[in-house]
Design an enzyme around this catalytic site. Structure first.
Site, PDB file in Angstrom:
ATOM      1  CB  ALA A 191      -0.915   0.021   1.220  1.00  0.00           C
ATOM      2  CG  ASP A 192       2.328   4.972  -2.252  1.00  0.00           C
ATOM      3  OD1 ASP A 192       2.273   6.202  -2.301  1.00  0.00           O
ATOM      4  OD2 ASP A 192       3.390   4.331  -2.372  1.00  0.00           O
ATOM      5  NE  ARG A 193      -1.718   9.323   1.697  1.00  0.00           N
ATOM      6  CZ  ARG A 193      -1.627  10.656   1.652  1.00  0.00           C
ATOM      7  NH1 ARG A 193      -2.716  11.394   1.764  1.00  0.00           N
ATOM      8  NH2 ARG A 193      -0.462  11.235   1.488  1.00  0.00           N
TER       9      ARG A 193
END
Length: 396
Positions: free
Chosen positions: A256-258
């Site tokens: 995940a990036d965010r």
């Protein structure tokens, strides 16, 4: 031996140039925040964990380089202002990655605290910053190993029962040692399964348009001798439909990036498609991300700004010349694969709604939805979220 994406010793920082992989392993020197900004923007270093650490350490190197340290004031407030300006600049290299912004905020607090000490000097503020940045690198591997352990146990718990259970899993993009300081998150889960002889087979998508899966993940799986198969992105749904002993997928695990407060997750483009396919085929969908990736200030995925990349990443491919028998690494060519003049839309990420996600694994365990179908991610934080922790997730 796990590949090193980041090499750091005292005042010297190098990054593995991932644009040259899988055909050549070359390390680039990173001596300043400007060097780091360009390395991140050009994707020579990538993965939300790695970019946060590279950014932090690059500024540490810059601060301790004689040419810079001689110019810095002995006044604590002036050094603090210099560090703040550089951190703000570094964050602009990858605005989608919450880890980078989160690390910058926490490093600022360290600097503020150091500057508030009676008798603080420019040197003491610099020293406090450098020690905090170095700690991010030290802590990264232990957090990744914990994520891998928790994720592997969760997948096995939800797999079909039986003695000596082995599972096959699918992953997307690159979330292993090349995307972190070591071990990895989503691929760390795969590595943990393999280490306990619980992995039957791993599948990785090529991850168009930048091919992090075929260039990087496949490279690491081969390097570590993990049984694995590469598929194109468009093959994933067909793979999930198969019921064979190897092909039957127990779970999809991604980075995940965010992660928004409600569990909506931004990750490499194509993740959303996989989550839809997983839901239809009743395959568990697991997001592997440290707590630094969870942004409680972002209510939902609708509030996440998606970075758009240049169209040429879709229309052009680059690689060494193949003469029909072998690769010529000295002859790197760029080839057009699309009609000249066609318009291109190239978002770097997409957002997977929380309702398509079965679990979110962090370094402290796996969070599942409560009986009301909601992730309560705030329970992961016990007041210790201000500690400097490394970024250890997927992303570009």
């Amino acid at each position: 031996m796990v590949l090193e994406a980041i090499r750091y010793a005292s005042d010297h920082l190098q990054i593995l140039n991932q644009l040259k992989l899988p055909h050549a392993s070359e390390y680039d020197d990173v001596a300043s925040s400007r060097d780091a900004w360009h390395a991140i923007k050009e994707m020579r270093t990538r993965g939300a964990p790695a970019i946060a650490i590279v950014a932090a350490l690059a500024l540490a190197v810059e601060l301790t380089t004689p040419s810079t340290s001689h110019e810095l004031s002995e006044v604590a407030e002036e050094v603090q202002a210099f560090i703040f300006e550089k951190l703000d600049y570094l964050v602009t290299s990858r605005p989608t990655a919450v880890n980078l912004a989160d690390a910058a905020r926490k490093l600022k607090r360290v600097v503020e605290k150091a500057g508030a000490v009676s008798g603080a000097t420019g040197e003491s503020v610099t020293r406090a910053y450098v020690e905090a940045a170095e700690q991010m690198l030290v802590d990264d591997v232990s957090d990744n190993q914990a994520i891998g352990k928790h994720g592997a146990e969760w997948i096995l718990k939800h797999a079909e029962s039986g003695e000596d259970v082995q599972v096959s899993v699918l992953t997307h993009c690159n979330t292993r040692s090349l995307a972190t300081a070591g071990y990895g998150t989503a691929l760390g889960v795969i590595r943990s399964l393999h280490a306990t002889s619980s992995l039957k087979h791993a599948f990785c998508t090529e991850t168009r348009p930048y091919n992090q899966g075929s260039r990087l993940t496949a490279f690491e799986l081969v390097h570590d001798k993990i049984p694995a198969t590469l598929i194109t992105d468009s093959m994933a749904a067909a793979l999930l439909r198969l019921k064979g002993p190897t092909e039957r997928i127990a779970a999809i695990v991604v980075g995940a990036d965010r992660v928004a407060a409600n569990g909506d997750t931004a990750n490499k483009i194509g993740t959303y498609t996989l989550a839809i396919a997983a839901k239809y085929h009743k395959v568990k969908f697991l997001v592997a991300a440290p707590r630094t990736t969870i942004d409680l200030g972002t209510k939902s995925g609708e509030d996440i700004v998606i970075e758009e990349r240049p169209g040429r990443e879709v229309t052009l491919v680059k690689g060494p010349r193949f003469d029909g028998a072998s690769l010529d690494l000295e002859q790197v060519e760029t080839v057009s694969i699309a009609a000249t003049g066609i318009d291109v839309w190239n978002p770097a990420f997409d957002v997977t709604p929380a309702e398509l996600i079965d679990g979110i694994v962090t370094e402290v365990g796996v969070v599942e939805k409560s009986d009301d179908g909601v992730f309560h991610l705030e329970t992961l934080f016990d007041g210790s979220s201000d500690s400097i922790k490394p970024s250890t997730i997927g992303g570009l």
